[in-house]
Scaffold this active site. Sequence first.
Site, PDB file in Angstrom:
ATOM      1  N   ASN A   4     -10.282  -0.043  -0.058  1.00 12.30           N
ATOM      2  CA  ASN A   4      -8.825   0.017   0.033  1.00 12.30           C
ATOM      3  C   ASN A   4      -8.256  -0.579  -1.255  1.00 12.30           C
ATOM      4  O   ASN A   4      -8.337  -1.787  -1.474  1.00 12.30           O
ATOM      5  CB  ASN A   4      -8.362  -0.775   1.259  1.00 12.30           C
ATOM      6  CG  ASN A   4      -6.853  -0.785   1.433  1.00 12.30           C
ATOM      7  OD1 ASN A   4      -6.101  -0.514   0.510  1.00 12.30           O
ATOM      8  ND2 ASN A   4      -6.402  -1.112   2.634  1.00 12.30           N
ATOM      9  N   CYS A  28       0.804  -1.218   0.000  1.00  7.29           N
ATOM     10  CA  CYS A  28       0.000   0.000   0.000  1.00  7.29           C
ATOM     11  C   CYS A  28       0.840   1.272   0.000  1.00  7.29           C
ATOM     12  O   CYS A  28       0.325   2.352  -0.269  1.00  7.29           O
ATOM     13  CB  CYS A  28      -0.948   0.001   1.197  1.00  7.29           C
ATOM     14  SG  CYS A  28      -2.112  -1.380   1.200  1.00  7.29           S
ATOM     15  N   HIS A  85      -3.208   7.058   2.564  1.00  8.22           N
ATOM     16  CA  HIS A  85      -3.625   5.770   2.020  1.00  8.22           C
ATOM     17  C   HIS A  85      -5.003   5.447   2.571  1.00  8.22           C
ATOM     18  O   HIS A  85      -5.252   5.579   3.773  1.00  8.22           O
ATOM     19  CB  HIS A  85      -2.615   4.693   2.408  1.00  8.22           C
ATOM     20  CG  HIS A  85      -3.138   3.306   2.245  1.00  8.22           C
ATOM     21  ND1 HIS A  85      -3.678   2.857   1.055  1.00  8.22           N
ATOM     22  CD2 HIS A  85      -3.227   2.272   3.120  1.00  8.22           C
ATOM     23  CE1 HIS A  85      -4.071   1.600   1.211  1.00  8.22           C
ATOM     24  NE2 HIS A  85      -3.806   1.222   2.448  1.00  8.22           N
TER      25      HIS A  85
END
Length: 333
Positions: free
Chosen positions: A284, A112, A254
């Site tokens: 996500n 990520c 993020h």
Amino acid sequence: MTKAAVISGIGSSVPASVVTNDMLAERLDTTDDWIRRLTGIQTRHWIEPGQATSDLAVEAGSRAIESAGGEPPQAVVLATITPDRPCPATAPEVASRLGLEGVAAFDVAAVCSGFVYGLATGTGLIAAGIAERVLVIGADTISTILDPTDRSTGVIFGDGAGAVMLRAGEADEPGALQALDLGSDGTGTDLITVPAGGSRQRSTKSVPPTTDTYLKMAGREVFRESVRRMVESCEAVLERTGWDAADVDRLVPHQANLRIMNSVADRLGMPRDRAVVDLDRVGNTSAASIPLALARAAAEGTVESGHRLLLTAFGGGLTWGSATLTWPDIKPV
């Protein structure tokens, strides 16, 4: 004189298929209300059978190039942990499909945090004089590595791609990356992992259980580490830039889950409404989350020319990174 890396274009792509919370609730013994309260996510996009990460990366990359005026890059950096195949890297195929003959192209695997790592890599290519323009793409199709029976991961992740064009420019112009901070801690390798498929498992010649081929995440530990590491990274990059938290117009974290994002804002002493939120619609999306959030915010006017931005991410590895810039006058295509 060392040139700065300047964001000159942005693009994004998500699959057409929308997966709602109610659709997941039917097979994961959960509810729309529980998912929203736990994560802040309402919908996400998943690829259809036969699609791959490269398809999303090509579309996002093409849009970023068009947004930047159409001049082709001399390098393509693709941040992903879901390549089309284990070997070779996916970036050369993406570059070829974009019509970029003979350019440097390679993958970056920082989960990520991948997009921030990609920005740092593109900055280095420009500073070294290797390229005048670099296409940085964050693209992941996490749906392809999800355990269909695991509620803890199954409701969180979506698929998508976001991209920016970097060009050589001056440090004081809008869009120039002002400062970058990167870090890792390999003692946390098992907190976010796909246990099977790598050389360690393959060298044993054993057949792994099916569950080991899927993404596993230790939720509580990841929550704790992600907040701590992102806050520390943000503080480091703000100090290098010469900004205080109060100077930041938009925090672009993020898009892990809303509770993590709120905790980061709180720890930095920022109002929560300064954080750009995109995960409500896309979930996500791993390496794609920051550029997807930027593209949406730029399109909707949440991020405007002149806004001082703080980008920050945390991912498996463990890895983390942050960056600062003043947003230029560009719009996604």
